[in-house]
Enzyme design. Structure first.
Site, PDB file in Angstrom:
ATOM      1  N   ARG A 178      -1.428   0.910  -1.655  1.00  0.00           N
ATOM      2  CA  ARG A 178      -0.585   0.503  -3.033  1.00  0.00           C
ATOM      3  C   ARG A 178       0.033  -0.739  -2.637  1.00  0.00           C
ATOM      4  O   ARG A 178       0.119  -1.686  -3.507  1.00  0.00           O
ATOM      5  CB  ARG A 178      -0.022   1.638  -3.897  1.00  0.00           C
ATOM      6  CG  ARG A 178      -0.827   2.637  -4.275  1.00  0.00           C
ATOM      7  CD  ARG A 178      -0.025   3.810  -4.916  1.00  0.00           C
ATOM      8  NE  ARG A 178       0.999   3.360  -6.044  1.00  0.00           N
ATOM      9  CZ  ARG A 178       1.624   4.015  -6.557  1.00  0.00           C
ATOM     10  NH1 ARG A 178       2.062   5.371  -6.124  1.00  0.00           N
ATOM     11  NH2 ARG A 178       2.807   3.854  -7.563  1.00  0.00           N
ATOM     12  N   CYS A 237       9.982   2.764  -4.498  1.00  0.00           N
ATOM     13  CA  CYS A 237       8.589   3.435  -4.687  1.00  0.00           C
ATOM     14  C   CYS A 237       8.016   3.297  -5.962  1.00  0.00           C
ATOM     15  O   CYS A 237       8.065   1.995  -6.520  1.00  0.00           O
ATOM     16  CB  CYS A 237       8.653   5.140  -4.172  1.00  0.00           C
ATOM     17  SG  CYS A 237       9.869   5.740  -5.671  1.00  0.00           S
TER      18      CYS A 237
END
Length: 277
Positions: A178, A237
């Site tokens: 990611r 995050c």
């Protein structure tokens, strides 16, 4: 106690302490890891549910998982019977997943006698310790009041104005795929990539099965990132949950200059006007 985690042995020894408050901060949705699935509710004796999804986020905010307001935190914490004399121990049913976010929320609101149970419910069960099938209920109202410690949480403007700053390290807890943009984001339509100049430390790397890695291992892990010892660490995050695992790890390794990027990639990646790499 200055260390941010307590062991299952410590908790078992102190279960009957009158000032102890045990909170279950498990979340219904678990992202970024293969979730542990339970066939029924298992609760550490005496634990209360802090209803993480419902009460510990500011649902009036447009952000995903926004930090609660001081007023919201105060109301929630008092409803859980937490006083200025309480010692709060927080766990979740994944080991170490969402409990650090609840821990950091207490810290951000000025309450310091709060700790994460190392290994959480899975470690407790693996050791054959007793569980019950329902949460306890608070027997009285608490008296603590949340007072936002602004330096413990930051917004997009702060991150944008500190890109490339020598004294600020931005560390992203998402998986490498990611972070590098080779894996799609779980949120539909979200851009892939990362904040320019940020460093990647997938949260799983600071964990050993259910528990936090040792202090020595954490020192080595953070040293490998080539971060400055004196820099402020801004942790990010997907939406502000697993970043707190890295905040917990940083504190366990003795580095306390940390702040949560509230909103994280859900905000940054969702704004086409912000730069990405």
């Amino acid at each position: 106690m200055n260390f941010p985690l307590v062991t299952t042995d410590w908790l078992a020894l102190h279960l009957q302490d009158p000032e102890l408050v045990i909170l279950d901060a498990s979340m219904e949705i678990v992202l970024g890891k293969e979730p542990l699935v339970y066939d029924e509710l298992y609760v550490i004796p005496g634990a209360l549910s802090c209803q993480m999804d419902k009460l510990f986020f500011d649902h009036r905010s447009s952000q995903t998982h926004a930090m609660p307001t001081a007023e919201q935190f105060t109301e929630t914490a008092q409803s859980l019977g937490i006083t200025h004399n309480s010692t709060v121990v927080i766990y979740d049913n994944q080991g170490i997943y969402s409990a650090p976010r609840a821990w950091w929320t207490f810290k951000t609101m000025g309450f310091d006698k709060v700790f994460v149970l190392d290994g959480g419910l899975p470690q407790w069960q693996a050791e054959g310790r007793d569980t019950v099938r329902q949460f306890a209920a608070a027997t009285h109202s608490g008296d603590i009041k949340g007072r936002l410690q602004q330096h413990k949480v930051c917004d997009t403007e702060f991150v944008l104005t500190h890109l490339g700053h020598a004294n600020v390290d931005i560390i992203d807890a998402r998986a490498a795929g990611r972070f590098n943009g080779t894996l799609p984001e779980p949120r539909v339509g979200m851009r892939s990539g990362h904040i320019p100049g940020s460093l990647n430390l997938p949260f799983a790397q600071v964990l050993s099965r259910f528990k936090m890695k040792s202090t020595r291992e954490l020192h080595t892990i953070f040293a490998a990132l080539d971060t400055s010892h004196n820099a402020q660490r801004v942790l990010s995050c997907g939406s502000g949950i697993t970043a707190c695992i890295l905040i917990l790890a940083s504190h366990a390794a003795g580095h306390h200059q940390t702040a949560l990027y509230d909103g994280s990639w859900a905000v940054w990646g969702g704004d086409a006007a912000l730069p990405i790499e």
